[in-house]
Scaffold this active site. Sequence first.
Site, PDB file in Angstrom:
ATOM      1  CE  LYS A 107      -4.366  -1.874   1.634  1.00 49.13           C
ATOM      2  NZ  LYS A 107      -4.064  -3.233   2.183  1.00 49.13           N
TER       3      LYS A 107
HETATM    4  C1  LIG Z   1      -4.814  -4.267   1.825  1.00 49.90           C
HETATM    5  C2  LIG Z   1      -4.082  -5.526   1.854  1.00 49.90           C
HETATM    6  C3  LIG Z   1      -4.452  -6.608   1.044  1.00 49.90           C
HETATM    7  C4  LIG Z   1      -5.692  -6.564   0.177  1.00 49.90           C
HETATM    8  O1  LIG Z   1      -5.546  -5.674  -0.905  1.00 49.90           O
HETATM    9  P1  LIG Z   1      -6.859  -5.163  -1.681  1.00 49.90           P
HETATM   10  O2  LIG Z   1      -6.340  -4.248  -2.724  1.00 49.90           O
HETATM   11  O3  LIG Z   1      -7.733  -4.479  -0.671  1.00 49.90           O
HETATM   12  O4  LIG Z   1      -7.521  -6.367  -2.242  1.00 49.90           O
HETATM   13  C5  LIG Z   1      -3.664  -7.738   1.054  1.00 49.90           C
HETATM   14  N1  LIG Z   1      -2.574  -7.830   1.846  1.00 49.90           N
HETATM   15  C6  LIG Z   1      -2.195  -6.824   2.653  1.00 49.90           C
HETATM   16  C7  LIG Z   1      -0.993  -6.993   3.509  1.00 49.90           C
HETATM   17  C8  LIG Z   1      -2.926  -5.639   2.684  1.00 49.90           C
HETATM   18  O5  LIG Z   1      -2.551  -4.652   3.480  1.00 49.90           O
END
Ligand SMILES: *Cc1c(COP(=O)(O)O)cnc(C)c1O
Length: 431
Positions: A107
Amino acid sequence: MKYYSLTNPSRKVSFQQAVVEGLAPDGGLYMPEQIPALPADFIQQLPTLSKTDIGFTVARPLVDESISDAILRKIVEETIDFEFPLVAIEDNVHVLELFHGPTLAFKDVGARFMSRTLRHIAQTIQREITVLVATSGDTGSAVAHGFYKVEGIKVVILYPSGLVSPLQEKQFATLGHNIHTIKINGTFDDCQQLVKHAFQDQELRQAKFLTSANSINIARLIPQTFYYFFAWAQQAHKHTVFSVPSGNFGNLTAGVLAKKMGLPIKSFIASTNVNDVVPEYLHTGEFNPRSSQQTISNAMDVGNPSNFPRLLKLYNNNWQSIAKEIHGYSFTDEETRNAMLNVYREAGYTLDPHGAVGYAGLKKYMEKDPDAFGVFLETAHPSKFPDVVASAIQEKIVLHPSLTELQNKSAQSISCSTNFSEFKNLLLEKI
Ligand SMILES: *Cc1c(COP(=O)(O)O)cnc(C)c1O
């Protein structure tokens, strides 16, 4: 490039407006008017191009003239200023490590692109911008770090009290300055609901220039396409399949966008924990959003995935086309722990619980397609989930140094119920 709202396709806005609004005023998600096609020679040249060249070429047709080439290039360069290694752990099974950013999770990529885009916009419009974000885990820290001390921008982070790991909480709730954190007595879905409600509240929108940094914001989605290209640049293979551990389905939607722009990906695997609304839809054609259940891969505990309408739109809302290209599998916590233990024993590689779900989905898919070039996304560093990982692999794990530093700090958050007026007053009076 113009963007339109999925609930009202005739309403078209500029890239800049789509970014500051996050969600359209009618509650719809923004989509690019067309899916740009990248030149075929760009795909052939991928292995020789720099990451910045790749990101710039992919992003260029998705933004507009309000951002010059020079500024866009700089935004991209700062966004992806770390490694994205593709590591082989078994025959035909590769892990794309997305955890080398400042908060050790994928993210970071979306948050860094968004913060730099938004700073440019704040300067252009000469107004303070408030970023409102709900997090079930990693969004919060990525956004907090992405915007920390960025002038002209306030960040408000909502998270479900007690449902985020203490370490994750410290990653976003110890910064202060322009980063405000609110713990909600409810679930992640309640947090998302409050954010959605806030965007529909006219009084609030007049008082504050609101934007969202959730995976629904187009400025988060665009840069998440980049690393699918980076993986291909490291090892081109025409039977590449990507397994994406998913919650709100932003990451998977970005992968599909990359494919539609021209990256030759064979298929995708939507891997989830027991919150399996999307795998169920892929199998049955029935979409039944419901309350989320708590699991060890808590950043994916989502009962009503916010990016799903966008994902479906990329397949013209047609179940048959999406089900042909995306395979869905879900896993219990026990299966996730087994995946962590097996990979640790067989390959000496430590997975985090989210990546483990991605690995399990890939293995399941490859039972039917063993010659595929399999890639799963490792979305976070395992030491972000030290207790879960240590108990699964039956081994102590060493914390990443950036996490060790946090252990002595304590979270500073305001508490709030799931009541919208209480939340609204808090925003208007205290922040
Ligand atoms: C947010 C997140 C996900 C899921 O990603 P999406 O784009 O919401 O499907 C998977 N793994 C981790 C570690 C995350 O922080």
